[in-house]
Motif scaffolding. Structure first.
Motif, mmCIF file in Angstrom:
data_model
loop_
_atom_site.group_PDB
_atom_site.id
_atom_site.type_symbol
_atom_site.label_atom_id
_atom_site.label_comp_id
_atom_site.label_asym_id
_atom_site.label_seq_id
_atom_site.Cartn_x
_atom_site.Cartn_y
_atom_site.Cartn_z
ATOM 1 N N TRP A 204 0.831 -1.195 0.000
ATOM 2 C CA TRP A 204 0.000 0.000 0.000
ATOM 3 C C TRP A 204 0.868 1.248 0.000
ATOM 4 C CZ3 TRP A 204 -0.881 3.579 4.178
ATOM 5 C CH2 TRP A 204 -0.082 3.338 5.316
ATOM 6 N N TYR A 205 0.225 2.384 -0.295
ATOM 7 C CA TYR A 205 0.938 3.658 -0.344
ATOM 8 C C TYR A 205 0.063 4.736 0.275
ATOM 9 C CZ TYR A 205 3.521 7.656 -2.138
ATOM 10 O OH TYR A 205 4.242 8.815 -2.246
ATOM 11 N N ASN A 206 0.620 5.413 1.284
ATOM 12 C CA ASN A 206 -0.114 6.432 2.026
ATOM 13 C C ASN A 206 -0.107 7.747 1.254
ATOM 14 O OD1 ASN A 206 -1.036 8.331 3.987
ATOM 15 N ND2 ASN A 206 -0.322 6.976 5.619
ATOM 16 N N MET A 207 -1.301 8.288 0.996
ATOM 17 C CA MET A 207 -1.418 9.529 0.237
ATOM 18 C C MET A 207 -1.760 10.729 1.115
ATOM 19 S SD MET A 207 -3.192 8.199 -3.274
ATOM 20 C CE MET A 207 -3.276 9.867 -3.913
ATOM 21 N N ASN A 208 -1.640 10.573 2.419
ATOM 22 C CA ASN A 208 -1.801 11.730 3.298
ATOM 23 C C ASN A 208 -0.683 12.728 3.051
ATOM 24 O OD1 ASN A 208 -3.996 10.454 4.422
ATOM 25 N ND2 ASN A 208 -2.910 9.790 6.266
ATOM 26 N N GLY A 209 -0.877 13.928 3.544
ATOM 27 C CA GLY A 209 0.141 14.954 3.379
ATOM 28 C C GLY A 209 -0.361 16.093 2.520
ATOM 29 N N SER A 210 0.551 16.707 1.818
ATOM 30 C CA SER A 210 0.238 17.913 1.052
ATOM 31 C C SER A 210 -0.454 17.585 -0.271
ATOM 32 C CB SER A 210 1.521 18.696 0.790
ATOM 33 O OG SER A 210 1.249 19.861 0.046
ATOM 34 N N TRP A 211 -1.597 18.230 -0.504
ATOM 35 C CA TRP A 211 -2.313 18.200 -1.772
ATOM 36 C C TRP A 211 -2.525 19.648 -2.220
ATOM 37 C CZ3 TRP A 211 -5.849 14.010 -3.748
ATOM 38 C CH2 TRP A 211 -5.590 12.765 -3.166
ATOM 39 N N SER A 212 -2.610 19.849 -3.518
ATOM 40 C CA SER A 212 -3.040 21.152 -4.025
ATOM 41 C C SER A 212 -4.537 21.287 -3.785
ATOM 42 C CB SER A 212 -2.727 21.275 -5.511
ATOM 43 O OG SER A 212 -1.334 21.176 -5.743
ATOM 44 N N GLY B 8 -14.989 18.041 3.249
ATOM 45 C CA GLY B 8 -14.058 17.437 2.303
ATOM 46 C C GLY B 8 -13.422 16.184 2.855
ATOM 47 N N ILE B 9 -12.193 15.912 2.408
ATOM 48 C CA ILE B 9 -11.461 14.725 2.866
ATOM 49 C C ILE B 9 -11.114 14.918 4.340
ATOM 50 C CG2 ILE B 9 -9.367 13.360 2.592
ATOM 51 C CD1 ILE B 9 -9.294 14.287 -0.351
ATOM 52 N N TRP B 10 -11.545 13.963 5.174
ATOM 53 C CA TRP B 10 -11.259 14.106 6.605
ATOM 54 C C TRP B 10 -10.792 12.809 7.264
ATOM 55 C CZ3 TRP B 10 -14.138 11.943 10.758
ATOM 56 C CH2 TRP B 10 -15.310 11.258 10.377
ATOM 57 N N GLN B 11 -10.587 11.787 6.451
ATOM 58 C CA GLN B 11 -9.917 10.581 6.930
ATOM 59 C C GLN B 11 -8.891 10.165 5.876
ATOM 60 O OE1 GLN B 11 -12.194 7.368 8.688
ATOM 61 N NE2 GLN B 11 -13.737 8.778 9.513
ATOM 62 N N PRO B 12 -7.961 9.274 6.229
ATOM 63 C CA PRO B 12 -6.834 8.991 5.344
ATOM 64 C C PRO B 12 -7.223 8.531 3.937
ATOM 65 C CG PRO B 12 -6.392 8.143 7.530
ATOM 66 C CD PRO B 12 -7.818 8.619 7.543
#
Length: 918
Positions: A28-36, A170-174
């Motif tokens: 798996w790959y975690n996509m949390n962090g900085s998004w535009s 909006g997005i509020w969980q991983p």
């Protein structure tokens, strides 16, 4: 190109751990962090083709997985509406030919997702987890563009719950990527029995028909099971069972988990999922010859000591900032002796449920409510989310109950309010057709999950329809009022009673418990920020007095933005309850012991000096841990004599501790002190080897009714009321508690003219001591400005902000923050002592400040108390006073303010006492 091997090193992003430890794959790959990020208030993004744009289209950056309204998101805007997210990722699965899924913990409310400009799916609902198969649009070489368009307009039909403290937007969980083989296990549901039988329903998705092997391995292979299956193309539902010999049961005291994996092998590939289950059974049962049920865990009664958890954080709002903070939440609950938590009007994050499983606390999980009319759109929205919630959280052994609705929120047809106001058959617009929908939801939940207790509606309006537990809410302050209320509810609870039910429905023998209680809303204008320790103890005592009651939910675990009645502050810091002053070693956890001693008496009584008093005691047992043993019940009657602990009476007796429920113990009679005192009757239940099981106490204001008071001091006394100062100078000062308390702040003084006996009355005066009770005085905004009292309305249920310092009931409960003051004591202008007053406390130690409150629904500096101060005058000064027989006592605060407590305030029943010998 990066692979999953880099994922373990992703420590620079928030919430780097795998989001679903109950269902975890390794690739798996975690996509949390900085998004535009970019708001789209005018809804131009779709027409402008933002789904095919690059990062330059989006002008801001947001930190996922935090709601865009929260501080941790980096946006911190409460704007509702539309927003876009964009992120570029370079990643490929470890195994060639894998399927690739883009997974979202939760997005509020509606979202559309594109990968590399191609739409991959949409989802509606703010709390459910969802995923999209992105295999066909994902580039294994080079960068991939993920674009998310989220809408959150707070529609009346949305299941929003209690988001007002801080909005979920909006997005509020991983968010993460996950690789799977072509044939994979979509999910599995474990149903466990105490005999070790484990029934598993497994959902498998196959690319094509063929043979496969499904295996289960737990306890490092000690528990294993394997079946050969024929898969059909598409979805497959496989049912199987296996038995664990001598199963280890899950409970809050022993949260044993069978950890391992499920493996599906087919077509030369293996799908491996790490998971776990706990062996436990939730039920209800009639114990003995009772006519009512109790809740049971693993076939035994369990008393549910619970708290309401809003799961709100000041920085992440409803998203925990870190995994450690989720662990800490469970630790803080268990530290209080609690064994369950009610997650209020929302499903909890999966990782916190994992820690509840792992560390051991039972969970009552609510469905989120909508706030509009229960029309068709709202019902469809609700039902969709309820399915997602139960499906996602089915395997958590900690969850013992689903609560389908709370306090009729979302069930009232407000659009018809005007025409229904006089219709007594439809109270508060809860219409018959809506009641039947609630029944349908209850029965549906029972059908999809027969392993748990289901509640139709957790009521504050006495409006159950059909339920596995008979609960009710109340917020009442005052011992007599609370006692009468609880007793009335218990007496009206029996099979066939229509009390607490609506629409012609009646009670079954379902267990009776409270599902919300406290004093935050039982006070005119709200309780503000005040001591809860005094009220809490007698409320626990009243609950345990009734054999029929099997639990409670205290509001609440931590303070939130407009309610300050938590066990802890919002930041998790401690509040000080003060119980150890009455019974050494006592904490709040003593009130949560499954084996408990009830003192069937008010928290404080006013009685004459030397009075005889008889106290009734009860034993309450909801555990068989000590059944068959002889426990020791020790007691003592004591009082504080100017800083010296005097024990008037003490004793102990052996108690045969057998059987569940509430039963009488022998009553105790004793004689109260012959002087003015706050007397404490304290009990301690212990095992044969001295281990404490529980502690409890009640108090007495013992009064001589003599003008000067009666105190066992060698010599004579002069008592001076604290409000009788001859002069004072403060920027702000006032008397409180019916003139029994004098307050001044921030710097200033009180002067008192002290008259000693004349030479005719007493030939000489020697050894003068002055005793008084004092604390610092923290000035609140309402003390220096006009009070601004916000009207209590439904906005408070949505988390309307409130500054407690303006609330007329606020007097901060003792906590880790201290407000220190320095007090100078002068006699005729001469400095004789300087005393540091450590704080301006308020908790259960303020016995007299609580006992003499004039109204139960209004607080006047309730629970406030001070420190016993003793000043001994030097002999040179005493010699002068022997001649003058009078002096001016000045109590001056050079910083931090001053509060002086009189005979009917604080914790010591004294005014300013001048003790002298002649």
């Amino acid at each position: 190109m990066t692979t999953n091997t880099a994922n373990a090193a992703q420590t620079d992003i928030p919430r780097a751990e795998y989001p679903r430890p109950d269902w975890q794959r390794s690739d798996w790959y975690n996509m949390n962090g900085s998004w535009s990020f970019q708001f789209d208030h005018e809804n131009l993004g779709l027409s402008a083709g933002w789904e095919k744009s690059d990062a330059h289209t989006f002008k801001s950056e947001i930190t996922v997985p935090f709601s865009w309204s929260s501080p941790l998101s980096g946006i911190g805007s409460n704007d509702k509406g539309i927003a876009w997210y964009y992120k570029e990722v370079e990643w490929a699965p470890a195994a060639a030919g894998s399927k690739l899924f883009l997974r979202f913990g939760a997005v509020d409310y509606k979202c559309d997702v594109w990968v590399n400009g191609s739409v991959v799916g949409s989802h509606s609902g703010g709390y459910g987890t969802f995923e999209f198969d992105v295999t066909d649009v994902w580039s294994l070489e080079g960068r991939n563009a993920i674009t998310v368009r989220a809408e959150d307009f707070d529609h009346n039909y949305q299941a929003r719950g209690k988001q007002g403290y801080g909005e979920i937007r909006g997005i509020w969980q991983p968010v993460w990527l996950e690789a799977r083989p072509q044939d994979y296990v979509r999910g599995a549901k474990f149903n466990t029995s105490l005999d070790g039988m484990i029934d598993v329903t497994t959902s498998v998705v196959a690319k094509k028909a063929g043979k496969a092997q499904l295996s289960f391995s737990f306890e490092d292979g000690a528990v294993s099971h394997r079946i050969d299956v024929e898969l059909s193309e598409g979805n497959n539902v496989l049912r199987t069972s296996f038995v664990i010999a001598d199963p280890k049961l899950w409970s809050p005291e022993s949260p044993y988990l069978y950890e391992g994996e499920i493996r599906l092998t087919s077509g030369g590939q293996t799908d491996s999922i790490s998971t776990y289950f706990g062996v436990r059974e939730i039920g209800t049962a009639i114990i003995g010859d009772r006519s009512y049920r109790w809740i049971t865990l693993n076939g035994k009664p369990v008393y549910l000591n619970g708290t309401l958890d809003q799961s709100f954080h000041p920085t992440g709002y409803f998203t925990y900032p870190s995994d450690q903070e989720m662990q800490d939440e469970i630790f803080l609950m268990k530290r209080m002796g609690l064994n369950f938590v009610r997650i209020h009007i929302k499903p909890e994050e999966p990782r916190k449920l994992y820690w509840a499983d792992k560390l051991g606390i039972l969970v009552m999980e609510d469905m989120p409510c909508f706030w509009g009319d229960p029309d068709e759109q709202a019902r469809q929205s609700y039902e969709s989310e309820a399915r997602e919630v139960i499906d996602r959280d089915y395997n958590h052994p900690s969850i013992f109950s689903w609560v389908m609705f709370n306090e009729t929120w979302g069930l009232k047809t407000e659009s018809e309010a005007a025409s229904l106001t006089s219709d007594v058959t439809h109270p508060h617009n809860f219409l018959p057709q809506t009641q039947e929908w609630v029944r349908d939801m209850y029965r549906w939940a029972k059908q999809v999950d027969p392993t748990r207790i289901v509640e139709d509606n957790s009521p504050c309006n006495y409006d159950h329809v059909e339920s596995d537990i008979n609960t009710w809410h109340f917020y009442i302050n005052g011992y007599n009022e609370l006692r009468n209320h609880v007793t009335g509810v218990v007496e009206k609870t029996y099979v066939g009673s229509t009390f607490n039910y609506i629409g012609g429905n009646a009670q079954s023998d379902a267990p009776l418990m409270n599902s919300e209680c406290g004093n935050v809303w039982g006070i005119e204008g709200g309780a503000g920020d005040s001591d809860l320790a005094w009220h809490y103890r007698y409320m626990m005592n009243e609950f345990r007095r009734h054999d029929k009651m099997c639990g409670f939910v205290f509001t609440e675990f931590r303070d939130v933005v407009n309610e300050f009645n938590g066990y802890y502050r919002l930041d998790g810091s401690d509040k000080h309850f003060g119980y150890e002053w009455f019974v050494p070693g006592m904490t709040v956890a003593d009130l949560h012991s499954p084996d408990f001693i009830v003192i069937d008496a008010p928290p404080c009584q006013t009685l004459d000096t030397g009075a005889e008093v008889t106290l009734e005691l009860l034993r309450s047992s909801f555990s068989d841990r000590y059944h068959g043993e002889t426990l020791q019940l020790a007691w003592e009657l004591w009082y504080d004599h100017f800083g010296r602990r005097v024990v008037m009476n003490s004793g102990s007796e052996a108690v045969e501790w057998n059987g569940y429920g509430v039963s009488k113990l022998a009553s105790l009679s004793m004689t109260l002190p012959e002087q003015d005192a706050v007397a404490v009757f304290a009990v301690r239940l212990s095992t044969a080897d001295g281990k404490t099981v529980t502690r409890n106490f009640v108090t007495f204001d013992v009064r001589s009714n003599e003008v000067q008071g009666r105190y066992e001091l060698d010599g004579q006394i002069v008592s001076v009321p604290v409000s009788s100062f001859s002069d004072s100078k403060w920027p702000y000062s006032w008397n409180a508690l019916q003139e029994q308390k004098a307050n001044g702040g921030d710097t200033g003084y009180f002067d008192y003219d002290i008259q000693l006996p004349s030479a005719d009355e007493q030939s000489a005066v020697y050894d003068i001591e002055i005793y008084f009770e004092a604390s610092s005085k923290r000035l609140l905004k309402r003390n220096v400005e006009d009070s601004v009292q916000k009207k209590l309305d439904i906005s408070f249920m949505h988390g309307a902000l409130a500054d407690p310092e303006y609330n007329k009931n606020t007097y901060y409960m003792t906590d880790t923050e201290r407000h220190e003051s320095k007090l100078n004591v002068r006699i005729d202008g001469e400095l004789v002592d300087t005393i540091v007053l450590a704080d301006n406390p308020a908790d259960s130690q303020g016995v007299l400040s609580w006992h003499y409150q004039q109204a139960n629904n209004k607080f006047e500096e309730a629970g406030s108390y001070g420190y016993l101060c003793k000043v001994t005058l030097p002999s040179t000064l005493t010699a002068k006073l022997n001649a003058s027989r009078s002096f001016k006592l000045q109590l001056e605060a050079v910083e931090g303010g001053l509060a002086l407590y009189g005979r009917n305030a604080g914790r010591y029943p004294i005014d300013i006492v001048v003790h002298h010998k002649g």
